[in-house]
Scaffold this active site. Structure first.
Site, short mmCIF file in Angstrom:
data_model
loop_
_atom_site.label_atom_id
_atom_site.label_comp_id
_atom_site.label_asym_id
_atom_site.label_seq_id
_atom_site.Cartn_x
_atom_site.Cartn_y
_atom_site.Cartn_z
N GLY A 1 -8.47 10.66 10.97
CA GLY A 1 -8.79 9.56 10.06
C GLY A 1 -9.77 9.85 8.94
O GLY A 1 -9.91 9.03 8.03
N PRO B 1 -7.97 15.74 13.03
CA PRO B 1 -7.83 15.50 11.59
C PRO B 1 -6.49 15.99 11.06
O PRO B 1 -6.01 17.05 11.46
CB PRO B 1 -8.97 16.34 11.00
CG PRO B 1 -9.09 17.48 11.95
CD PRO B 1 -8.77 16.94 13.32
N CYS C 1 17.80 6.22 -7.20
CA CYS C 1 18.27 4.90 -7.62
C CYS C 1 17.53 3.77 -6.93
O CYS C 1 18.11 3.03 -6.11
CB CYS C 1 19.76 4.78 -7.37
SG CYS C 1 20.65 5.85 -8.47
N GLU C 2 16.26 3.66 -7.17
CA GLU C 2 15.41 2.60 -6.63
C GLU C 2 14.34 2.32 -7.68
O GLU C 2 13.74 3.27 -8.21
CB GLU C 2 14.65 3.07 -5.36
CG GLU C 2 15.49 3.47 -4.21
CD GLU C 2 15.87 2.31 -3.28
OE1 GLU C 2 15.30 1.20 -3.43
OE2 GLU C 2 16.74 2.53 -2.44
N ARG D 1 4.41 8.47 -0.84
CA ARG D 1 3.15 7.71 -0.73
C ARG D 1 2.96 6.68 -1.86
O ARG D 1 2.55 5.55 -1.59
CB ARG D 1 1.95 8.65 -0.64
CG ARG D 1 2.05 9.64 0.54
CD ARG D 1 0.75 10.36 0.81
NE ARG D 1 -0.23 9.46 1.37
CZ ARG D 1 -1.24 8.95 0.71
NH1 ARG D 1 -1.43 9.28 -0.55
NH2 ARG D 1 -2.07 8.12 1.28
C1 LIG Z 1 -3.53 9.48 17.00
C2 LIG Z 1 -3.70 10.06 15.64
N1 LIG Z 1 -4.46 11.16 15.50
C3 LIG Z 1 -4.63 11.73 14.29
C4 LIG Z 1 -4.05 11.22 13.15
C5 LIG Z 1 -4.29 11.91 11.86
O1 LIG Z 1 -4.85 11.07 10.94
P1 LIG Z 1 -5.47 11.57 9.59
O2 LIG Z 1 -4.43 12.31 8.85
O3 LIG Z 1 -5.89 10.34 8.91
O4 LIG Z 1 -6.62 12.46 9.93
C6 LIG Z 1 -3.26 10.06 13.25
C7 LIG Z 1 -2.68 9.41 12.06
O5 LIG Z 1 -3.23 8.45 11.54
C8 LIG Z 1 -3.08 9.47 14.53
O6 LIG Z 1 -2.33 8.38 14.67
N1 LIG Z 2 1.31 8.66 6.28
C1 LIG Z 2 0.13 7.95 5.90
C2 LIG Z 2 -0.92 7.89 6.91
C3 LIG Z 2 -0.47 7.56 8.30
C4 LIG Z 2 -1.14 8.47 9.22
C5 LIG Z 2 -0.39 8.66 10.48
N2 LIG Z 2 -0.87 7.83 11.58
C6 LIG Z 2 -0.35 8.37 4.53
O1 LIG Z 2 0.34 8.98 3.82
O2 LIG Z 2 -1.41 8.06 4.11
#
Ligand SMILES: Cc1ncc(COP(=O)(O)O)c(C=O)c1O
Ligand SMILES: N[C@@H](CCCC[NH3+])C(=O)O
Length: 404
Positions: free
Chosen positions: A227, A262, A330-331, A300
């Site tokens: 996160g 991470p 095509c969106e 994204r």
């Molecule tokens: C359980 C878990 N661990 C790790 C991550 C990796 O998250 P981030 O890329 O934000 O570090 C995620 C995605 O949000 C997740 O769901």
């Molecule tokens: N995929 C997302 C985040 C989700 C992380 C996965 N749990 C992004 O691009 O920001």
């Protein structure tokens, strides 16, 4: 490191993903260093960028892998992550995935419901093999991030409430087929505020203490999920040191290994998406720059209205005016940016989309029968292909045999 994007686009074609491996390594090392003095495992979230060469370089540095499908578990182990550093998470695991994870003897399976605990116990018994487990607690904390990537509130599908977690630990502790070794939480992605992380950590650390006091369970792993946010535009981010301190401050007196998962932090700002301008066009007052990269390559912006810095690879004459940078799909939702200031662009000019190393290629698709981009690694000044561009033949092969 400065990169010669024009040369890379010339050599490998566009659209193209380019990853700075030196920058990825530096991210890993900074985070590992932040937990110095405490046993820690940086378990890279494979979903952020699952290219085997990316995972391998983290494995070579000593990282583990956080996986959310058996495919990711296989990928991680194929890339050299040892089984004792592999974690399997996710709200919905199929029986065959659970079975394989137990057979592969990974570090632990993160459980996200009481029902799942029952399945894992049953499968472990069938196999005659004890399953190491951890429980994902949903601490009901607002992570103050985009609602689509927030995961730590009861409104979200992830994890279990504290009371359910307690019941699950009691049940797991009594089971001959389950060994509870860890506890897990992950409140969301792209976190830029420390307080919710500290609060969540506090709640979960208290739970660890009470599990020990009440039922004598000694957990070995305190898994804080991923996160950690990065700077896409002008966000004030949390430093790895402050992040680690916030967590560690809740663990005083506890002999427990911190596991961190991470994804974005490790790869996002080390990745670039290169796309060439096809045309400029004007619809009334609206300016469009049409490029050869699209939402199937980088979703994204379409999915979260996410901002990515975009810059021409070479300096351009002329004033910048706002343009929608759009792809050929095509969106109407197919855009890389809206109202983005760009100088006049010509056919074949190269644009560099920044912060594209996480949730870029991996969220790609073949929509509109578009092959996914090639991926290139740049390391110590040398570049190399790490994934072929998908060809038309690659796309139709699984269907062609049924044509008769
Ligand atoms: C359980 C878990 N661990 C790790 C991550 C990796 O998250 P981030 O890329 O934000 O570090 C995620 C995605 O949000 C997740 O769901
Ligand atoms: N995929 C997302 C985040 C989700 C992380 C996965 N749990 C992004 O691009 O920001």
């Amino acid at each position: 490191m400065s990169m010669d994007f024009n040369a890379l686009a010339e050599t490998y074609g566009t659209p193209l993903y380019v990853y700075d491996f030196d920058a990825m390594r530096a991210q890993y090392e900074t985070l590992k260093e932040a937990f110095r003095g405490r046993k820690s495992l940086i378990s890279y979230a494979v979903k952020a960028n699952s290219n085997l060469s990316v995972v391998k370089q983290f494995a070579d540095l000593g990282a583990g892998a956080d996986c959310v499908s058996i495919g990711e578990v296989r990928r991680a182990m194929m890339a050299g992550v040892p089984k004792y550093k592999v974690i399997f998470s996710g709200v919905g695991k199929r029986d065959d995935e659970i079975r394989e994870a137990i057979e592969r003897d990974i570090l632990y399976i993160n459980l996200e419901s009481e029902a799942e605990l029952g399945r894992v116990e049953m499968i472990a018994q069938e196999l005659g093999q004890v399953a190491r487990i951890s429980i994902r607690v949903n601490p009901n904390i607002d992570p103050k991030t985009h609602p689509y990537i927030s995961t730590g509130l009861h409104d979200n599908k992830f994890g279990v409430e504290i009371d359910a977690a307690k019941r699950m630990y009691i049940r797991a502790n009594a089971s001959e087929w389950l060994e509870p070794v860890g506890i897990h939480f992950h409140i969301g992605s792209q976190l830029t505020e420390l307080d919710p992380i500290r609060e969540a950590s506090e709640i979960v650390a208290d739970l660890v203490r009470s599990l020990k006091a009440a039922i004598g369970i000694e957990l070995k792993f305190f898994d804080i999920g991923g996160g950690l946010g990065i700077r896409y535009k002008d966000e004030t981010t949390i430093t790895p040191y402050d992040y680690a301190q916030a967590v560690l401050s809740t663990l005083t007196g506890m002999d427990i290994t911190v596991v961190c998962e991470p994804g974005r932090f490790m790869t996002a700002n080390a990745g670039y998406f290169l796309t060439r301008v096809l045309y400029e066009k004007q619809n009334g007052a609206k300016r469009f720059v049409v490029v050869d990269g699209a939402m199937n390559d980088l979703i994204r912006p379409s999915l979260y209205s996410a901002y990515h810095r975009i810059a021409p690879a070479t300096a351009h004459e002329g004033d910048e005016t706002p343009a929608d940078i759009v792809g050929p799909v095509c969106e109407s939702g197919d855009f890389l940016a809206k109202e983005y200031p760009l100088p006049p662009m010509a056919h074949n000019d190269l644009l560099v989309v920044h912060s594209a190393g996480a949730y870029g290629f991996g969220m790609g698709s073949n929509y509109n029968t578009r092959g996914r981009a090639a991926e290139v690694a740049v390391e110590a000044g040398a570049d190399r292909l790490i994934r072929d561009r998908e060809s038309f033949e690659d796309l139709v092969a699984p269907e062609l045999k049924y044509l008769g």
